[in-house]
Design a protein around this motif. Structure first.
Motif, PDB file in Angstrom:
ATOM      1  N   MET A   1       0.841  -1.199   0.000  1.00  0.00           N
ATOM      2  CA  MET A   1       0.000   0.000   0.000  1.00  0.00           C
ATOM      3  C   MET A   1       0.875   1.247   0.000  1.00  0.00           C
ATOM      4  N   SER A   2       0.356   2.305  -0.584  1.00  0.00           N
ATOM      5  CA  SER A   2       1.091   3.561  -0.578  1.00  0.00           C
ATOM      6  C   SER A   2       0.795   4.306   0.721  1.00  0.00           C
ATOM      7  N   LEU A  24     -19.046   5.444   4.156  1.00  0.00           N
ATOM      8  CA  LEU A  24     -18.931   4.091   3.600  1.00  0.00           C
ATOM      9  C   LEU A  24     -17.488   3.817   3.219  1.00  0.00           C
ATOM     10  N   ASP A  25     -16.974   2.698   3.696  1.00  0.00           N
ATOM     11  CA  ASP A  25     -15.691   2.190   3.201  1.00  0.00           C
ATOM     12  C   ASP A  25     -16.032   1.051   2.241  1.00  0.00           C
ATOM     13  N   ALA A  26     -15.785   1.275   0.948  1.00  0.00           N
ATOM     14  CA  ALA A  26     -16.199   0.306  -0.077  1.00  0.00           C
ATOM     15  C   ALA A  26     -15.203  -0.837  -0.245  1.00  0.00           C
ATOM     16  N   THR A  27     -14.036  -0.736   0.386  1.00  0.00           N
ATOM     17  CA  THR A  27     -13.016  -1.805   0.326  1.00  0.00           C
ATOM     18  C   THR A  27     -12.407  -1.945   1.731  1.00  0.00           C
ATOM     19  N   ALA A  28     -13.051  -2.732   2.571  1.00  0.00           N
ATOM     20  CA  ALA A  28     -12.661  -2.791   3.993  1.00  0.00           C
ATOM     21  C   ALA A  28     -11.220  -3.269   4.194  1.00  0.00           C
ATOM     22  N   GLY A  29     -10.823  -4.321   3.466  1.00  0.00           N
ATOM     23  CA  GLY A  29      -9.456  -4.847   3.589  1.00  0.00           C
ATOM     24  C   GLY A  29      -9.102  -5.192   5.022  1.00  0.00           C
ATOM     25  N   PHE A  32      -8.150  -0.541   8.187  1.00  0.00           N
ATOM     26  CA  PHE A  32      -7.535   0.706   8.673  1.00  0.00           C
ATOM     27  C   PHE A  32      -8.346   1.950   8.292  1.00  0.00           C
ATOM     28  N   ASP A  33      -8.888   1.949   7.073  1.00  0.00           N
ATOM     29  CA  ASP A  33      -9.705   3.105   6.671  1.00  0.00           C
ATOM     30  C   ASP A  33     -11.030   3.118   7.443  1.00  0.00           C
ATOM     31  N   THR A  34     -11.603   1.917   7.647  1.00  0.00           N
ATOM     32  CA  THR A  34     -12.850   1.835   8.426  1.00  0.00           C
ATOM     33  C   THR A  34     -12.614   2.337   9.846  1.00  0.00           C
ATOM     34  N   SER A  49     -19.175  -0.758   5.956  1.00  0.00           N
ATOM     35  CA  SER A  49     -17.883  -1.196   5.443  1.00  0.00           C
ATOM     36  C   SER A  49     -18.084  -2.500   4.681  1.00  0.00           C
ATOM     37  N   MET A  50     -17.626  -2.517   3.414  1.00  0.00           N
ATOM     38  CA  MET A  50     -17.906  -3.656   2.534  1.00  0.00           C
ATOM     39  C   MET A  50     -16.623  -4.314   2.048  1.00  0.00           C
ATOM     40  N   ASP A  51     -16.705  -5.602   1.835  1.00  0.00           N
ATOM     41  CA  ASP A  51     -15.611  -6.308   1.152  1.00  0.00           C
ATOM     42  C   ASP A  51     -16.195  -7.609   0.627  1.00  0.00           C
ATOM     43  N   LEU A  52     -15.607  -8.132  -0.463  1.00  0.00           N
ATOM     44  CA  LEU A  52     -16.125  -9.417  -0.934  1.00  0.00           C
ATOM     45  C   LEU A  52     -15.385 -10.605  -0.330  1.00  0.00           C
ATOM     46  N   GLN A  53     -14.367 -10.334   0.513  1.00  0.00           N
ATOM     47  CA  GLN A  53     -13.674 -11.452   1.164  1.00  0.00           C
ATOM     48  C   GLN A  53     -14.030 -11.489   2.649  1.00  0.00           C
ATOM     49  N   SER A  54     -14.448 -12.679   3.111  1.00  0.00           N
ATOM     50  CA  SER A  54     -14.779 -12.779   4.542  1.00  0.00           C
ATOM     51  C   SER A  54     -13.535 -12.588   5.407  1.00  0.00           C
ATOM     52  N   ASP A  55     -12.352 -12.984   4.883  1.00  0.00           N
ATOM     53  CA  ASP A  55     -11.108 -12.771   5.645  1.00  0.00           C
ATOM     54  C   ASP A  55     -10.920 -11.282   5.958  1.00  0.00           C
ATOM     55  N   ALA A  56     -11.231 -10.449   4.976  1.00  0.00           N
ATOM     56  CA  ALA A  56     -11.067  -9.003   5.158  1.00  0.00           C
ATOM     57  C   ALA A  56     -12.015  -8.506   6.251  1.00  0.00           C
ATOM     58  N   LEU A  57     -13.255  -8.992   6.222  1.00  0.00           N
ATOM     59  CA  LEU A  57     -14.210  -8.508   7.226  1.00  0.00           C
ATOM     60  C   LEU A  57     -13.853  -9.029   8.615  1.00  0.00           C
ATOM     61  N   PHE A 100     -12.578   4.237  -1.495  1.00  0.00           N
ATOM     62  CA  PHE A 100     -12.157   3.053  -2.252  1.00  0.00           C
ATOM     63  C   PHE A 100     -10.638   2.996  -2.168  1.00  0.00           C
ATOM     64  N   ASN A 101     -10.114   1.867  -1.736  1.00  0.00           N
ATOM     65  CA  ASN A 101      -8.668   1.651  -1.724  1.00  0.00           C
ATOM     66  C   ASN A 101      -8.489   0.376  -2.554  1.00  0.00           C
ATOM     67  N   LEU A 102      -8.166   0.579  -3.847  1.00  0.00           N
ATOM     68  CA  LEU A 102      -8.250  -0.522  -4.814  1.00  0.00           C
ATOM     69  C   LEU A 102      -7.063  -1.476  -4.694  1.00  0.00           C
ATOM     70  N   GLY A 103      -7.133  -2.562  -5.468  1.00  0.00           N
ATOM     71  CA  GLY A 103      -6.024  -3.522  -5.471  1.00  0.00           C
ATOM     72  C   GLY A 103      -6.363  -4.774  -4.674  1.00  0.00           C
ATOM     73  N   TYR A 104      -5.345  -5.392  -4.082  1.00  0.00           N
ATOM     74  CA  TYR A 104      -5.549  -6.642  -3.344  1.00  0.00           C
ATOM     75  C   TYR A 104      -5.379  -6.420  -1.845  1.00  0.00           C
ATOM     76  N   LEU A 105      -5.805  -7.429  -1.081  1.00  0.00           N
ATOM     77  CA  LEU A 105      -5.726  -7.368   0.382  1.00  0.00           C
ATOM     78  C   LEU A 105      -4.278  -7.579   0.809  1.00  0.00           C
ATOM     79  N   PRO A 106      -3.629  -6.569   1.399  1.00  0.00           N
ATOM     80  CA  PRO A 106      -2.247  -6.765   1.835  1.00  0.00           C
ATOM     81  C   PRO A 106      -2.163  -7.947   2.811  1.00  0.00           C
ATOM     82  N   THR A 113      -8.242  -9.226  -6.687  1.00  0.00           N
ATOM     83  CA  THR A 113      -8.042  -7.771  -6.752  1.00  0.00           C
ATOM     84  C   THR A 113      -9.346  -7.109  -7.207  1.00  0.00           C
ATOM     85  N   THR A 114      -9.428  -5.816  -6.982  1.00  0.00           N
ATOM     86  CA  THR A 114     -10.542  -5.075  -7.578  1.00  0.00           C
ATOM     87  C   THR A 114     -10.388  -5.125  -9.097  1.00  0.00           C
ATOM     88  N   LYS A 115     -11.509  -5.012  -9.803  1.00  0.00           N
ATOM     89  CA  LYS A 115     -11.474  -5.116 -11.273  1.00  0.00           C
ATOM     90  C   LYS A 115     -12.329  -4.017 -11.870  1.00  0.00           C
TER      91      LYS A 115
HETATM   92  C1  LIG Z   1      -6.141  -2.543  -0.816  1.00  0.00           C
HETATM   93  S1  LIG Z   1      -7.340  -3.504   0.007  1.00  0.00           S
HETATM   94  C2  LIG Z   1      -8.188  -2.332   1.015  1.00  0.00           C
HETATM   95  C3  LIG Z   1      -7.385  -1.812   2.189  1.00  0.00           C
HETATM   96  C4  LIG Z   1      -8.246  -1.273   3.298  1.00  0.00           C
HETATM   97  N1  LIG Z   1      -8.997  -0.102   2.910  1.00  0.00           N
HETATM   98  C5  LIG Z   1      -7.494  -1.049   4.594  1.00  0.00           C
HETATM   99  O1  LIG Z   1      -7.566   0.052   5.182  1.00  0.00           O
HETATM  100  O2  LIG Z   1      -6.850  -1.992   5.051  1.00  0.00           O
HETATM  101  C6  LIG Z   1      -8.527  -3.855  -1.247  1.00  0.00           C
HETATM  102  C7  LIG Z   1      -9.715  -4.682  -0.779  1.00  0.00           C
HETATM  103  O3  LIG Z   1     -10.723  -4.628  -1.790  1.00  0.00           O
HETATM  104  C8  LIG Z   1     -11.445  -5.835  -1.723  1.00  0.00           C
HETATM  105  N2  LIG Z   1     -12.214  -6.015  -2.954  1.00  0.00           N
HETATM  106  C9  LIG Z   1     -11.786  -6.447  -4.169  1.00  0.00           C
HETATM  107  N3  LIG Z   1     -12.798  -6.444  -5.046  1.00  0.00           N
HETATM  108  C10 LIG Z   1     -13.901  -6.006  -4.377  1.00  0.00           C
HETATM  109  C11 LIG Z   1     -15.251  -5.819  -4.746  1.00  0.00           C
HETATM  110  N4  LIG Z   1     -15.659  -6.035  -6.002  1.00  0.00           N
HETATM  111  N5  LIG Z   1     -16.123  -5.388  -3.801  1.00  0.00           N
HETATM  112  C12 LIG Z   1     -15.706  -5.142  -2.529  1.00  0.00           C
HETATM  113  N6  LIG Z   1     -14.418  -5.309  -2.115  1.00  0.00           N
HETATM  114  C13 LIG Z   1     -13.528  -5.738  -3.037  1.00  0.00           C
HETATM  115  C14 LIG Z   1     -10.364  -6.887  -1.517  1.00  0.00           C
HETATM  116  O4  LIG Z   1     -10.931  -8.070  -1.023  1.00  0.00           O
HETATM  117  C15 LIG Z   1      -9.419  -6.169  -0.546  1.00  0.00           C
HETATM  118  O5  LIG Z   1      -9.693  -6.527   0.772  1.00  0.00           O
END
Ligand SMILES: C[S@@+](CC[C@H](N)C(=O)[O-])C[C@H]1O[C@@H](n2cnc3c(N)ncnc32)[C@H](O)[C@@H]1O
Length: 185
Positions: A1-2, A24-29, A32-34, A49-57, A100-106, A113-115
């Protein structure tokens, strides 16, 4: 992450969010942002706070528990392009900030990844959910597969919609991330 751009997002959010706000945090990961938003809005505020991975939530939930802030956050296991299926309808037009914090879950599965095909509709919908003068923060990474294309598509969407946007490059060498800071007018 940057780290520099994550800090920049938080610095800017400090100026525009406060007690009682709805965000709304659209990418919970990892959460940290939430967590940052939950602190900003105080006990009277609400964060979705949303994420499509249960690990992230799970990571997000345990971070919030650790800081005693879980009760002001509702998490949703969902793709952000389907936000209207999980957010309460009365939140529409009332959200102060969407991140939105795009990319993959660190430290997670880097192949998830987001697409662009779901990021774009999610960002377009987000604008409708924002309150007037609300902000939409989109931190784009170029390094993951599809990342450059995703950032170009985000940039084009912003131009096509005529949104007020400031594009801020990170200071990393090589493929620097880009922050799009959009204000709803
Ligand atoms: C860079 S991380 C986010 C970091 C986070 N904001 C934090 O503070 O730790 C990107 C997250 O986006 C989630 N993600 C990818 N595609 C998604 C989608 N279509 N909808 C919701 N979350 C998505 C990934 O699962 C990943 O957890």
């Amino acid at each position: 992450m940057s780290l520099s751009l994550v800090k920049e997002v938080h610095r800017r959010l400090t100026g525009v969010t406060g007690p009682g706000d709805l965000c709304l945090d659209a990418t919970a990961g990892n959460g940290f942002d939430t967590l940052f938003l939950a602190r900003q809005v105080g006990a009277e505020g609400t964060i979705h706070s949303m994420d499509l991975q249960s690990d992230a939530l799970l990571m997000t939930g345990s971070l919030l528990e650790k800081h005693g802030l879980a009760e002001r956050v509702t998490t949703h296991l969902s793709c952000h392009s389907k936000m209207e299926t999980v957010l309460p309808p009365d939140a529409k037009g009332r959200i102060r900030a969407i991140t939105f914090n795009l990319g993959y879950l660190p430290k997670g599965n880097k192949s998830i990844t987001t697409k662009a095909e779901t990021t774009l509709p999610a960002i377009r919908n987000s604008y409708d959910w924002l309150a007037r003068n609300g902000v939409l923060s989109v931190l784009c990474y170029l390094g993951h597969p599809g990342g450059k294309n995703e950032e170009q598509a985000v940039r084009k969407l912003i131009q096509d919609q005529g949104w007020k946007d400031e594009a801020i490059p990170g200071n990393e060498s090589g493929e620097s991330p880009v922050l799009h800071w959009i204000e709803k007018t």
